[in-house]
Design a protein around this motif. Structure first.
Motif, PDB file in Angstrom:
ATOM      1  N   GLU A 120       0.793  -1.133   0.139  1.00  0.00           N
ATOM      2  CA  GLU A 120      -0.079   0.083  -0.039  1.00  0.00           C
ATOM      3  C   GLU A 120       0.840   1.334  -0.060  1.00  0.00           C
ATOM      4  O   GLU A 120       0.518   2.042  -0.719  1.00  0.00           O
ATOM      5  CB  GLU A 120      -1.086  -0.009   1.145  1.00  0.00           C
ATOM      6  N   GLU A 121       1.885   1.337   0.708  1.00  0.00           N
ATOM      7  CA  GLU A 121       2.845   2.437   0.848  1.00  0.00           C
ATOM      8  C   GLU A 121       3.866   2.800  -0.422  1.00  0.00           C
ATOM      9  O   GLU A 121       3.981   3.949  -0.677  1.00  0.00           O
ATOM     10  CB  GLU A 121       3.806   2.213   2.179  1.00  0.00           C
ATOM     11  N   VAL A 122       3.945   1.771  -1.298  1.00  0.00           N
ATOM     12  CA  VAL A 122       4.788   2.077  -2.307  1.00  0.00           C
ATOM     13  C   VAL A 122       4.424   1.655  -3.839  1.00  0.00           C
ATOM     14  O   VAL A 122       5.013   1.820  -4.673  1.00  0.00           O
ATOM     15  CB  VAL A 122       6.278   1.114  -2.119  1.00  0.00           C
ATOM     16  N   LYS A 123       2.935   1.135  -3.794  1.00  0.00           N
ATOM     17  CA  LYS A 123       2.527   0.728  -4.966  1.00  0.00           C
ATOM     18  C   LYS A 123       2.727   1.790  -6.262  1.00  0.00           C
ATOM     19  O   LYS A 123       2.707   1.498  -7.553  1.00  0.00           O
ATOM     20  CB  LYS A 123       1.199   0.259  -5.066  1.00  0.00           C
ATOM     21  N   ASP A 124       2.488   3.020  -6.004  1.00  0.00           N
ATOM     22  CA  ASP A 124       2.370   4.068  -6.934  1.00  0.00           C
ATOM     23  C   ASP A 124       4.105   4.527  -7.385  1.00  0.00           C
ATOM     24  O   ASP A 124       4.236   5.472  -7.937  1.00  0.00           O
ATOM     25  CB  ASP A 124       1.929   5.428  -6.307  1.00  0.00           C
ATOM     26  N   ARG A 125       4.910   3.870  -6.339  1.00  0.00           N
ATOM     27  CA  ARG A 125       6.299   4.309  -6.759  1.00  0.00           C
ATOM     28  C   ARG A 125       7.329   3.329  -6.844  1.00  0.00           C
ATOM     29  O   ARG A 125       8.354   3.573  -6.349  1.00  0.00           O
ATOM     30  CB  ARG A 125       6.800   5.601  -5.922  1.00  0.00           C
ATOM     31  N   LEU A 126       6.888   2.366  -7.560  1.00  0.00           N
ATOM     32  CA  LEU A 126       7.773   1.135  -7.654  1.00  0.00           C
ATOM     33  C   LEU A 126       9.142   1.415  -8.398  1.00  0.00           C
ATOM     34  O   LEU A 126      10.141   0.681  -8.212  1.00  0.00           O
ATOM     35  CB  LEU A 126       6.855   0.094  -8.299  1.00  0.00           C
ATOM     36  N   ASN A 127       9.100   2.502  -9.215  1.00  0.00           N
ATOM     37  CA  ASN A 127      10.281   2.691 -10.182  1.00  0.00           C
ATOM     38  C   ASN A 127      11.215   3.715  -9.492  1.00  0.00           C
ATOM     39  O   ASN A 127      12.215   4.075  -9.908  1.00  0.00           O
ATOM     40  CB  ASN A 127      10.218   2.995 -11.452  1.00  0.00           C
ATOM     41  N   GLU A 128      10.779   4.048  -8.122  1.00  0.00           N
ATOM     42  CA  GLU A 128      11.883   5.121  -7.463  1.00  0.00           C
ATOM     43  C   GLU A 128      13.024   4.235  -6.810  1.00  0.00           C
ATOM     44  O   GLU A 128      12.700   3.036  -6.532  1.00  0.00           O
ATOM     45  CB  GLU A 128      10.766   5.973  -6.647  1.00  0.00           C
ATOM     46  N   ASN A 129      13.876   5.029  -6.443  1.00  0.00           N
ATOM     47  CA  ASN A 129      15.205   4.357  -5.766  1.00  0.00           C
ATOM     48  C   ASN A 129      14.905   4.237  -4.443  1.00  0.00           C
ATOM     49  O   ASN A 129      14.128   4.620  -3.482  1.00  0.00           O
ATOM     50  CB  ASN A 129      16.130   5.215  -5.947  1.00  0.00           C
ATOM     51  N   ALA A 130      15.027   2.697  -3.976  1.00  0.00           N
ATOM     52  CA  ALA A 130      14.763   2.060  -2.673  1.00  0.00           C
ATOM     53  C   ALA A 130      15.379   3.051  -1.733  1.00  0.00           C
ATOM     54  O   ALA A 130      15.031   2.932  -0.650  1.00  0.00           O
ATOM     55  CB  ALA A 130      15.164   0.671  -2.679  1.00  0.00           C
ATOM     56  N   TYR A 131      16.511   3.676  -1.847  1.00  0.00           N
ATOM     57  CA  TYR A 131      17.037   4.579  -0.997  1.00  0.00           C
ATOM     58  C   TYR A 131      16.238   5.693  -0.236  1.00  0.00           C
ATOM     59  O   TYR A 131      16.484   6.489   0.583  1.00  0.00           O
ATOM     60  CB  TYR A 131      18.529   5.004  -1.599  1.00  0.00           C
ATOM     61  N   GLY A 132      15.171   5.890  -1.088  1.00  0.00           N
ATOM     62  CA  GLY A 132      14.127   7.039  -0.809  1.00  0.00           C
ATOM     63  C   GLY A 132      13.361   6.465   0.253  1.00  0.00           C
ATOM     64  O   GLY A 132      12.613   7.494   0.816  1.00  0.00           O
ATOM     65  N   LEU A 133      13.193   5.252   0.652  1.00  0.00           N
ATOM     66  CA  LEU A 133      12.301   4.684   1.585  1.00  0.00           C
ATOM     67  C   LEU A 133      12.862   5.228   3.037  1.00  0.00           C
ATOM     68  O   LEU A 133      13.922   5.279   3.355  1.00  0.00           O
ATOM     69  CB  LEU A 133      12.075   3.332   1.649  1.00  0.00           C
ATOM     70  N   SER A 134      11.861   4.959   4.041  1.00  0.00           N
ATOM     71  CA  SER A 134      12.506   5.044   5.559  1.00  0.00           C
ATOM     72  C   SER A 134      13.248   3.801   6.027  1.00  0.00           C
ATOM     73  O   SER A 134      13.014   2.928   5.213  1.00  0.00           O
ATOM     74  CB  SER A 134      11.447   5.400   6.404  1.00  0.00           C
ATOM     75  N   GLY A 135      13.878   3.996   7.031  1.00  0.00           N
ATOM     76  CA  GLY A 135      14.525   2.506   7.383  1.00  0.00           C
ATOM     77  C   GLY A 135      13.628   1.386   7.563  1.00  0.00           C
ATOM     78  O   GLY A 135      14.071   0.321   7.202  1.00  0.00           O
ATOM     79  N   GLY A 136      12.639   1.873   8.222  1.00  0.00           N
ATOM     80  CA  GLY A 136      11.610   0.661   8.275  1.00  0.00           C
ATOM     81  C   GLY A 136      10.972   0.201   7.096  1.00  0.00           C
ATOM     82  O   GLY A 136      10.888  -1.160   7.121  1.00  0.00           O
ATOM     83  N   GLN A 137      10.765   0.869   6.340  1.00  0.00           N
ATOM     84  CA  GLN A 137      10.321   0.605   4.758  1.00  0.00           C
ATOM     85  C   GLN A 137      11.334  -0.297   4.133  1.00  0.00           C
ATOM     86  O   GLN A 137      10.995  -1.222   3.600  1.00  0.00           O
ATOM     87  CB  GLN A 137       9.905   1.710   4.089  1.00  0.00           C
ATOM     88  N   GLN A 138      12.381   0.337   4.443  1.00  0.00           N
ATOM     89  CA  GLN A 138      13.727  -0.396   3.797  1.00  0.00           C
ATOM     90  C   GLN A 138      13.680  -1.888   4.263  1.00  0.00           C
ATOM     91  O   GLN A 138      13.933  -2.700   3.537  1.00  0.00           O
ATOM     92  CB  GLN A 138      15.198   0.288   3.715  1.00  0.00           C
ATOM     93  N   GLN A 139      13.648  -2.002   5.572  1.00  0.00           N
ATOM     94  CA  GLN A 139      13.747  -3.423   6.186  1.00  0.00           C
ATOM     95  C   GLN A 139      12.575  -4.407   5.501  1.00  0.00           C
ATOM     96  O   GLN A 139      12.823  -5.437   5.291  1.00  0.00           O
ATOM     97  CB  GLN A 139      13.651  -3.310   7.571  1.00  0.00           C
ATOM     98  N   ARG A 140      11.317  -3.741   5.556  1.00  0.00           N
ATOM     99  CA  ARG A 140      10.238  -4.452   4.955  1.00  0.00           C
ATOM    100  C   ARG A 140      10.638  -4.755   3.543  1.00  0.00           C
ATOM    101  O   ARG A 140      10.241  -6.106   3.041  1.00  0.00           O
ATOM    102  CB  ARG A 140       8.810  -3.788   5.287  1.00  0.00           C
ATOM    103  N   LEU A 141      11.248  -3.777   2.778  1.00  0.00           N
ATOM    104  CA  LEU A 141      11.407  -4.174   1.500  1.00  0.00           C
ATOM    105  C   LEU A 141      12.458  -5.425   1.364  1.00  0.00           C
ATOM    106  O   LEU A 141      12.460  -6.289   0.390  1.00  0.00           O
ATOM    107  CB  LEU A 141      12.025  -2.953   0.736  1.00  0.00           C
ATOM    108  N   CYS A 142      13.393  -5.484   2.106  1.00  0.00           N
ATOM    109  CA  CYS A 142      14.484  -6.451   2.040  1.00  0.00           C
ATOM    110  C   CYS A 142      13.610  -7.639   2.417  1.00  0.00           C
ATOM    111  O   CYS A 142      14.073  -8.870   1.934  1.00  0.00           O
ATOM    112  CB  CYS A 142      15.370  -6.410   3.494  1.00  0.00           C
ATOM    113  N   ILE A 143      12.683  -7.685   3.474  1.00  0.00           N
ATOM    114  CA  ILE A 143      11.830  -8.987   3.802  1.00  0.00           C
ATOM    115  C   ILE A 143      11.105  -9.297   2.433  1.00  0.00           C
ATOM    116  O   ILE A 143      10.845 -10.381   2.068  1.00  0.00           O
ATOM    117  CB  ILE A 143      10.759  -8.803   4.871  1.00  0.00           C
TER     118      ILE A 143
END
Lengths: 310, 292, 273
Positions: free
Chosen positions: C157-180
């Motif tokens: 829900e948080e990223v579906k509209d910006r899938l092509n943006e760089n992952a480094y723009g996410l917050s730390g918690g979001q980055q960790q869930r991205l890693c999951i």
């Protein structure tokens, strides 16, 4: 859906693995070959120089090469091959260059590391980089068309080709090298040491000269030695502005010839493959190579042996 | 009794502070010297060369008459040379860097390669010319061609590229490699898809700077016999050629001062080209340094 | 895979809420020792890890818990001076056997690291990294995988509209869930988590903890944590490591309410560590 990707990966595995197995085996080999090319280059240089130098010494005696005081290879009836005039020309240029580069380079390094604010440093360092990136032929042009005429105003008897002008310009060329390497060495002296001295009421100058310079001395010496090596190997500036008169002299106003400019002179001329003159450039090249190699090894030894650990 | 004579300290302080101030000025002066030289150099070259810098200068070949002399052959020669140097030196240099950083074991052979590379960086360029003359021109019978010149120059700048690429590869965080391995990626997959993409900006910056060094080099190409009077463009890799620095050298060596002005015009073109290359390198560096 | 799942359903069917059900083992560790050079980091480790549960590894810093979890997918071998003895059996096969491919193991055993470590690529490219290296190239399938994995990691829900943006723009918690999510994309069997919340703020930590509860329905999870409360909150089994040894291993409830070893008690009551 669960398990379907797993299944897909499993299906692809066979194909993937047989291919990646080959790739994983081949790639390190290819990369190793790349790495070996640099070794082959060194071997190629050494081999080339040795073989052709040996050929040269089968035609000219080693004793003459090291004892004769004359270098007149183009005398068809009685050529002389004594390396000393070329060495003295080279060292004369190097000496002048160092007289220019060491004070200015070191002064700039001290200023940048001890006095300059971050802003000033951010402006000056790129300028030094630009200076370091200017092709040597441009410096040669500058020596011949600007520095020599200026010097002729001061010393009216100065000939167009002389040692002084290219020497000064070679010095200017290596200022950035000394400045940036020495500045690296000085900046790596920890601030705590500086603050200790400043806290006792020492001036910036006293800190620079009595604390930072001694602590960074090995790095500074290494940078000077590297700069000497660079000056010895410099070719175009001396070729354009130094002349082509091999001479055993310490007179900076005379036209001279360095080892490098001799090599260029021969390659521009019509000395055919297989002549003694042709082989002589390899003997001179070998001498030049040894000079710079020793300098580089000394620089590496100094910076490794006397590396300050904080 | 007081160990420190306060009056003496005070009186000496004045001289010490003065000394500090004067020498600060001296050090600043030495720093500015380089800047002054740069300004004079550029000013002289611009004023001398600008008169010859017209469209004709790019359209004409070398000539015995200064007003007809052009840089066409040299300009295209430099481009041809770059076309050889860029791929050769980048492939070998990056390959070497990856080998040293990712595959090589810490043993004597690796140390030897590393020391060899740093020594190679200190060998005078003219010695590379002797190597090129013997190995490429004579032994491999490439003649005095673009190919021989390009290969010689590739070896010359190889150490610079290797060192820059090593630094770029080394600065890729360990965590990214771990993430890739933990997904079941092989070593080469990890290098190809994670390490190299992350290192590319550093490699490109170093590569372009090395290439600009090669474009300004004269001596090794004189050795392998790049021609000084060329009135044609290279047609293939085995064509004879000249390059801008050699053309400039040729003009500088002429006794007529008109040719010195022509040389200055050539230098402007050469420096402009270097400026463009360096700007690209800086742009790449700035663009990517923000992201990582 | 399917058959095992079917079997279990049969066993479970009569009394699903029964506590002492038959549980499959994913990892069985036998007399495992590990040295870094001369220092022994793990001593005679011996226990079984169950399927589709959360197993927590706790212990003070330097007790070997991180080393242990990295041994489970053989990441520990990236340290050149490491030596090992004993067996770690994954699904009945010793992972240190010569013919066992480490890439295969890591395809089935995913890992989430201490610090979020997304690749400097787009969010989309991060998720499809695994499927791509394993040969899945079909764009449509990849799109599906991205959506499913991000949903699985509660990030969609948080990223579906910006899938092509760089992952480094996410917050730390979001980055960790991205890693999951990146880990889920290849549908592993086991997920190893090495202190996954230690670099996160409390709210992000809570999200990851909730996520772990969700994920254990489909995956076996082994989590290293320095936070005892976290272990108590989310795990079914807990192993307490001390100086490279397993001091106690039991159901989480029991370990925290009624530890059988004095040292465990000291640790969980905060007397050391």
């Amino acid at each position: 859906m669960q398990g379907s990707i797993r299944q897909m990966i499993k299906d692809k595995k066979e194909k993937q693995q047989s291919r990646s197995k080959i790739v994983e085996k081949i790639v390190p080999g290819i990369l190793l070959i790349c790495a070996i090319i640099s070794v082959l280059t060194t071997l190629g240089i050494v081999f080339t120089l040795i073989v052709e130098t040996i050929t040269f010494f089968s035609q000219v005696s080693v004793i003459e090469y090291f004892t004769s005081k004359d270098w007149y290879p183009f005398f068809e009836s009685d050529p002389d091959y004594g390396i000393w005039p070329l060495i003295s020309g080279t060292l004369l240029i190097t000496g002048i260059a160092m007289l220019v580069a060491v004070p200015f380079g070191l002064g700039a390094a001290i200023y940048l590391s001890e006095y300059a604010t971050d802003r000033v440093r951010r402006i000056i360092k790129p300028i030094l980089e630009v200076l370091a990136g200017i092709p040597t032929i441009v410096y040669g042009f500058f020596a011949l068309t600007f520095v020599t005429p200026v010097l002729q105003n001061v010393i009216p008897s100065l000939p167009v080709f002389n040692a002084l002008s290219p020497g000064i310009v070679v010095g200017i060329m290596i200022i950035p090298m000394i400045a940036s390497l020495s500045e690296d060495a000085m900046s790596s002296v920890p601030n705590a040491i500086r603050e200790g001295a400043l806290g006792l009421g020492a001036t910036r100058f006293e800190v620079a000269v009595k604390v930072v310079l001694p602590a960074a001395l090995s790095g500074i010496i290494a940078s000077v030695v590297l700069a000497i090596s660079r000056a010895i190997g410099e070719t175009m500036i001396v070729t354009v502005a130094g002349g082509a008169t091999p001479k055993l002299t310490l007179d900076v106003t005379e036209s001279i010839q360095t080892m490098t400019s001799y090599i260029v002179q021969v390659s521009l001329g019509d000395a055919g493959f297989g002549t003694t003159i042709y082989y002589s450039i390899y003997a001179v090249g070998m001498t030049l190579f040894l000079f710079t190699l020793i300098m580089n090894l000394v620089a590496q030894y100094i910076s490794r042996r006397f590396r300050e650990e904080y | 009794m007081q160990l420190v004579d306060q009056a003496k300290v005070k009186s000496r302080m004045q001289t010490r502070l003065k000394q500090n101030k004067v020498l600060k000025g001296v050090f600043f002066g030495t720093t500015i010297f380089a800047l002054v030289v740069l300004v004079i150099l550029l000013y002289r070259i611009l004023t001398q060369g600008i008169g010859y810098l017209d469209l004709q200068f790019f359209q004409n070949f070398a000539s015995r008459f200064p007003e007809k002399a052009g840089i066409k052959a040299a300009f295209f020669g430099s481009l041809w040379l770059m076309a050889v140097i860029a791929p050769v030196s980048l492939i070998i240099g990056v390959g070497t860097a990856i080998y040293l950083e990712e595959y090589a074991k810490k043993n004597r052979f690796t140390t030897f390669i590393q020391i060899n590379i740093s020594n190679l960086a200190g060998v005078p360029s003219i010695v590379f010319g002797l190597l090129g003359l013997t190995v490429f021109v004579r032994m491999l019978e490439m003649g005095r061609s673009v190919l021989a010149g390009g290969l010689t120059m590739s070896l010359l700048i190889l150490p610079i590229i290797v060192v820059a690429a090593q630094e770029a590869v080394r600065s890729v965080p360990k965590e990214l490699r771990e993430a890739s391995y933990a997904m079941g990626a092989t070593k080469w997959q990890t290098i190809k898809k994670v390490v190299l993409p992350a290192a590319i900006p550093g490699i490109l910056t170093g590569g372009i700077l090395a290439l600009s060094r090669a474009i300004g080099e004269t001596a090794p190409l004189l050795m392998i016999g790049a021609l000084t009077f060329v009135a044609y463009l290279p047609e293939n890799l085995l064509s004879g050629f000249t390059v801008m620095p050699i053309q400039i050298f040729n003009w500088t060596s002429r006794p007529q001062t008109e040719f010195h002005d022509v040389a200055a015009a050539g230098i402007i073109v050469l420096l402009a080209m270097l400026l463009i290359m360096n700007s690209i390198a800086v742009l790449i560096r700035n663009k990517f340094s923000k992201r990582l | 895979m399917k058959t095992i799942m079917d079997e279990k359903k049969v066993v479970k069917a009569p009394r699903p809420e029964e506590k002492k059900k038959e549980v499959n083992t994913v990892y069985s560790i036998e007399n495992f020792n590990l040295w870094y050079g001369k220092d022994q980091a793990l001593k005679d480790i011996k226990f079984d890890i169950p399927e589709k549960q959360v197993t927590a590894i706790i212990g003070p810093s330097g007790c070997g818990k991180s080393t242990f979890i990295k041994a489970l997918n053989r990441m520990v071998e990236m340290v050149p001076i490491v030596r090992m003895s004993g067996d770690i059996n994954y699904r009945g096969k010793n992972i240190f056997e010569n013919k066992y491919k480490v890439e295969d193991l890591r395809t089935k055993v995913g890992m989430v690291f201490q610090k979020p470590n997304p690749f400097p690529k787009s969010i989309y490219e991060n998720v499809v990294y695994g499927p791509k290296i394993h040969g899945i190239k079909n764009k449509k399938i990849l799109d599906e995988i991205v959506e499913k994995s991000l949903k699985g990691a509660a990030l969609w829900e948080e990223v579906k509209d910006r899938l092509n943006e760089n992952a480094y723009g996410l917050s730390g918690g979001q980055q960790q869930r991205l890693c999951i999510a990146r880990c889920l994309a290849i549908e592993p069997d086991v997920i190893l988590m090495d202190e996954p919340t230690s670099a996160l703020d409390p709210i992000s930590t809570l999200k990851v903890e909730e996520l772990v509860q969700e994920l254990k329905k489909e995956f076996s999870i082994i989590i290293v944590t320095h936070n005892m409360q976290q272990a108590a909150r989310i795990s079914d089994k807990t192993a307490f490591f001390l100086n490279g040894e397993v001091v106690e291993y039991s159901d989480t409830n029991q370990l925290f309410s009624n530890p059988s070893d004095k040292r465990t008690e000291d640790y969980i009551t905060g007397r050391f560590g």
